[in-house]
Design an enzyme around this catalytic site. Structure first.
Site, PDB file in Angstrom:
ATOM      1  N   ASP A  82      55.368  48.743  30.866  1.00  0.00           N
ATOM      2  CA  ASP A  82      54.245  47.760  31.343  1.00  0.00           C
ATOM      3  C   ASP A  82      52.888  48.247  31.283  1.00  0.00           C
ATOM      4  O   ASP A  82      52.857  49.553  31.050  1.00  0.00           O
ATOM      5  CB  ASP A  82      54.686  47.590  33.005  1.00  0.00           C
ATOM      6  CG  ASP A  82      53.946  46.394  33.539  1.00  0.00           C
ATOM      7  OD1 ASP A  82      53.222  45.454  32.653  1.00  0.00           O
ATOM      8  OD2 ASP A  82      54.083  46.096  34.603  1.00  0.00           O
ATOM      9  N   LYS A  83      52.054  47.317  31.281  1.00  0.00           N
ATOM     10  CA  LYS A  83      50.374  47.815  31.396  1.00  0.00           C
ATOM     11  C   LYS A  83      49.847  47.030  32.805  1.00  0.00           C
ATOM     12  O   LYS A  83      50.306  46.041  32.966  1.00  0.00           O
ATOM     13  CB  LYS A  83      49.970  46.990  30.171  1.00  0.00           C
ATOM     14  CG  LYS A  83      48.542  47.309  30.011  1.00  0.00           C
ATOM     15  CD  LYS A  83      47.437  46.590  30.567  1.00  0.00           C
ATOM     16  CE  LYS A  83      47.761  45.137  30.119  1.00  0.00           C
ATOM     17  NZ  LYS A  83      46.749  44.214  30.768  1.00  0.00           N
ATOM     18  N   HIS A  84      48.956  47.808  33.229  1.00  0.00           N
ATOM     19  CA  HIS A  84      48.426  47.152  34.489  1.00  0.00           C
ATOM     20  C   HIS A  84      46.668  47.468  34.220  1.00  0.00           C
ATOM     21  O   HIS A  84      46.360  48.468  33.800  1.00  0.00           O
ATOM     22  CB  HIS A  84      48.561  47.778  35.702  1.00  0.00           C
ATOM     23  CG  HIS A  84      48.012  47.315  36.784  1.00  0.00           C
ATOM     24  ND1 HIS A  84      48.401  46.401  37.447  1.00  0.00           N
ATOM     25  CD2 HIS A  84      46.707  47.725  37.519  1.00  0.00           C
ATOM     26  CE1 HIS A  84      47.827  45.976  38.554  1.00  0.00           C
ATOM     27  NE2 HIS A  84      46.651  46.709  38.515  1.00  0.00           N
ATOM     28  N   SER A  85      46.021  46.160  34.433  1.00  0.00           N
ATOM     29  CA  SER A  85      44.493  46.443  34.262  1.00  0.00           C
ATOM     30  C   SER A  85      43.790  46.257  35.622  1.00  0.00           C
ATOM     31  O   SER A  85      44.502  45.716  36.443  1.00  0.00           O
ATOM     32  CB  SER A  85      44.232  45.051  33.460  1.00  0.00           C
ATOM     33  OG  SER A  85      42.693  45.081  33.458  1.00  0.00           O
ATOM     34  N   THR A 122      46.323  36.945  36.479  1.00  0.00           N
ATOM     35  CA  THR A 122      47.217  36.437  35.247  1.00  0.00           C
ATOM     36  C   THR A 122      48.171  35.384  35.957  1.00  0.00           C
ATOM     37  O   THR A 122      48.518  34.574  35.084  1.00  0.00           O
ATOM     38  CB  THR A 122      48.224  37.601  35.015  1.00  0.00           C
ATOM     39  OG1 THR A 122      46.965  38.563  34.401  1.00  0.00           O
ATOM     40  CG2 THR A 122      48.990  37.256  33.697  1.00  0.00           C
ATOM     41  N   ARG A 170      44.105  46.154  54.458  1.00  0.00           N
ATOM     42  CA  ARG A 170      42.778  46.857  53.913  1.00  0.00           C
ATOM     43  C   ARG A 170      42.022  45.706  53.428  1.00  0.00           C
ATOM     44  O   ARG A 170      40.691  45.760  53.653  1.00  0.00           O
ATOM     45  CB  ARG A 170      43.408  47.573  52.679  1.00  0.00           C
ATOM     46  CG  ARG A 170      44.029  48.896  52.844  1.00  0.00           C
ATOM     47  CD  ARG A 170      44.790  49.470  51.654  1.00  0.00           C
ATOM     48  NE  ARG A 170      43.833  49.576  50.717  1.00  0.00           N
ATOM     49  CZ  ARG A 170      44.050  49.303  49.330  1.00  0.00           C
ATOM     50  NH1 ARG A 170      45.230  49.030  48.845  1.00  0.00           N
ATOM     51  NH2 ARG A 170      42.942  49.539  48.380  1.00  0.00           N
ATOM     52  N   SER A 185      48.967  51.533  45.954  1.00  0.00           N
ATOM     53  CA  SER A 185      49.257  50.068  45.944  1.00  0.00           C
ATOM     54  C   SER A 185      49.554  49.758  44.537  1.00  0.00           C
ATOM     55  O   SER A 185      50.792  49.033  44.422  1.00  0.00           O
ATOM     56  CB  SER A 185      48.128  49.299  46.246  1.00  0.00           C
ATOM     57  OG  SER A 185      48.173  48.040  46.256  1.00  0.00           O
ATOM     58  N   LYS A 189      54.230  49.151  43.435  1.00  0.00           N
ATOM     59  CA  LYS A 189      54.971  47.951  42.708  1.00  0.00           C
ATOM     60  C   LYS A 189      55.476  48.351  41.351  1.00  0.00           C
ATOM     61  O   LYS A 189      56.260  47.956  40.777  1.00  0.00           O
ATOM     62  CB  LYS A 189      53.929  46.965  42.690  1.00  0.00           C
ATOM     63  CG  LYS A 189      53.375  46.312  43.980  1.00  0.00           C
ATOM     64  CD  LYS A 189      52.530  45.211  43.704  1.00  0.00           C
ATOM     65  CE  LYS A 189      50.951  45.716  43.445  1.00  0.00           C
ATOM     66  NZ  LYS A 189      50.378  46.350  44.480  1.00  0.00           N
ATOM     67  N   LYS A 190      54.667  49.164  40.503  1.00  0.00           N
ATOM     68  CA  LYS A 190      55.152  49.519  39.211  1.00  0.00           C
ATOM     69  C   LYS A 190      56.710  50.305  39.223  1.00  0.00           C
ATOM     70  O   LYS A 190      57.270  49.940  38.299  1.00  0.00           O
ATOM     71  CB  LYS A 190      54.016  50.221  38.559  1.00  0.00           C
ATOM     72  CG  LYS A 190      52.922  49.235  38.191  1.00  0.00           C
ATOM     73  CD  LYS A 190      53.075  48.166  37.297  1.00  0.00           C
ATOM     74  CE  LYS A 190      51.813  47.175  37.119  1.00  0.00           C
ATOM     75  NZ  LYS A 190      52.375  45.985  36.390  1.00  0.00           N
TER      76      LYS A 190
END
Length: 438
Positions: A82-85, A122, A170, A185, A189-190
């Protein structure tokens, strides 16, 4: 353990033990810690900071607070990646990256979020596709990965529920900006998604959450260190967000740009370069390629052959969207009733843009949220956006505004003219990829 004693220890600057961190996360999960106690702990963590060991512990505890995906029964013949931005304006890379990596042999269960503030989400983009199910049940998710190799979905109630509660706290207590809490955070999730490799795209610039290179570097290093401490192979790229990414921003407009990108009809150069770099890096993390050159060649083949477009179409169909979406996307996606050209007032070069304010302008058009409960107009936004460094003549199109009515379009046009700088000389080129951490 008493909640107030754990809060006091962090308030006084002590390092929390794993048992104390576990107690805090259990309290978030089962409600035994009150809103006030949880908020006090978040503030203490922000003000006193957390070392990498504490952050790893918090990440792992929040991961284990709910379901952790196990893909062994799915018999997937490739790495789970996976990729996260960290978010930006016009950042639709996930829509192309997931099917490209899938076409190259990876499997991408991408848990994405919705937009809040100036950055687009997204999931909001994908919601513009009729019938698309962004929170599928586990069986549909497994079938989608088996048939399409990728599934871009939202966080379910079962994945990292402690993180969901902590983030809500938060968000309303001015404690979002903690690097350790951001790290935990994202990564909880990842990790809950059962990944075997992760790539972080940390944006920096006037349209990014990380406005300074120093903060982007700190966040990227924290993400890499903590992920690896939690046994998740991770690298980070720091990338430029001093201008909009691609030539459209707005939910349905970005989905159309992604379809055009995957079909080879329209590939804005900066967006292409960044997508290639991110995809190639992820193939290396997943050991699907042994060199940067091989990885880039695989990415280009997936695009040129149409394989990535096929994977995208399969994903959309498997998650409830139209079977013929990629062929009829322009008919399927919603369209704004008013489309109006914004023209250059003078000749010169696009020398800069106030990217964050452009994102906020999309929100004002109805394409984002001022608060989490707001609905979104998927039709609105900007297309055909001029890029920094582009030469323009007086009267050339700087952008097309897509709006719900003429008055809103006129107001957006007037505002946008103040957010784009036109200079007398070409600006210094700033590449989309700034640096790499591993």
């Amino acid at each position: 353990m008493l909640a107030q004693e754990i809060i006091r220890r962090k308030r006084d600057g002590h390092t929390l033990s794993r048992a104390e961190i576990d107690a805090f996360v259990r309290g978030l999960q089962d409600g035994s810690w009150s809103e006030g106690q949880s908020a006090a702990m978040a503030m203490a963590m922000l003000l006193k900071g957390m070392n990498s060991g504490e952050t790893v512990g918090l990440t792992q505890a929040m991961t284990q607070s709910g379901q952790v995906m196990d893909w062994r029964s799915a018999n997937l013949k490739g790495p789970i990646l996976d990729k996260h931005s960290t978010g930006g304006v016009g950042d639709k890379v996930s829509l192309m990256l997931a099917p490209i990596v899938a076409a190259c042999g990876g499997f991408v269960p991408m848990i994405s979020g919705r937009g809040l503030g100036h950055t687009g989400g997204t999931l909001d983009k994908l919601d513009s596709i009729p019938g698309y199910i962004s929170t599928p049940d586990p069986d549909r998710l497994r079938r989608t990965l088996q048939t399409a190799g990728c599934a871009i979905i939202g966080q379910t109630a079962e994945l990292a529920p402690a993180d969901r509660r902590l983030y809500a706290i938060r968000d309303v207590t001015a404690t979002v900006e903690s690097v350790s809490l951001i790290t935990a955070s994202i990564l909880s999730k990842k990790l809950a998604a059962g990944l075997q490799g992760l790539l972080m795209d940390v944006k920096v610039g006037n349209g990014a959450f990380a406005a300074t290179p120093e903060f982007a570097q700190e966040l990227a290093q924290s993400l890499v260190t903590v992920a690896q401490g939690a046994n998740l192979p991770t690298r980070a790229l720091i990338t430029d967000m001093n201008q909009m990414l691609g030539d459209s921003c707005g939910n349905a407009l970005e989905v159309q740009e992604a379809v055009d990108f995957l079909s080879g009809k329209r590939q804005e150069p900066r967006l292409l370069a960044l997508t290639q770099a991110l995809c190639a890096e992820l193939l290396l993390i997943g050991q699907l390629a042994t060199s940067a050159g091989q990885a880039l060649a695989m990415v280009n083949t997936a695009l040129d052959s149409g394989a990535a477009l096929t994977q995208f179409a399969r994903m959309v169909s498997a998650l409830g969207g139209p079977v013929d979406f990629v062929e009829k996307s322009r008919d399927s996606l919603p369209k704004a009733p008013v489309q109006q050209a914004i023209l250059a007032p003078c000749a010169g070069w696009i020398s800069g843009m106030r990217t964050r304010d452009i994102g906020l302008l999309v929100v004002d058009l109805g394409g984002g949220r001022h608060k989490a409960s707001d609905s979104i107009d998927a039709r609105v936004g900007f297309s055909e956006f001029a890029q920094v460094g582009q030469a323009v003549r007086q009267g050339d199109v700087l952008a097309m505004v897509h709006a719900a009515d003429a008055a809103t379009a006129d107001q957006a046009q007037q505002t946008l003219m103040t957010l784009i700088e036109i200079g007398e000389a070409p600006p210094t080129d700033l590449p989309p990829l700034i640096t790499r951490l591993s």
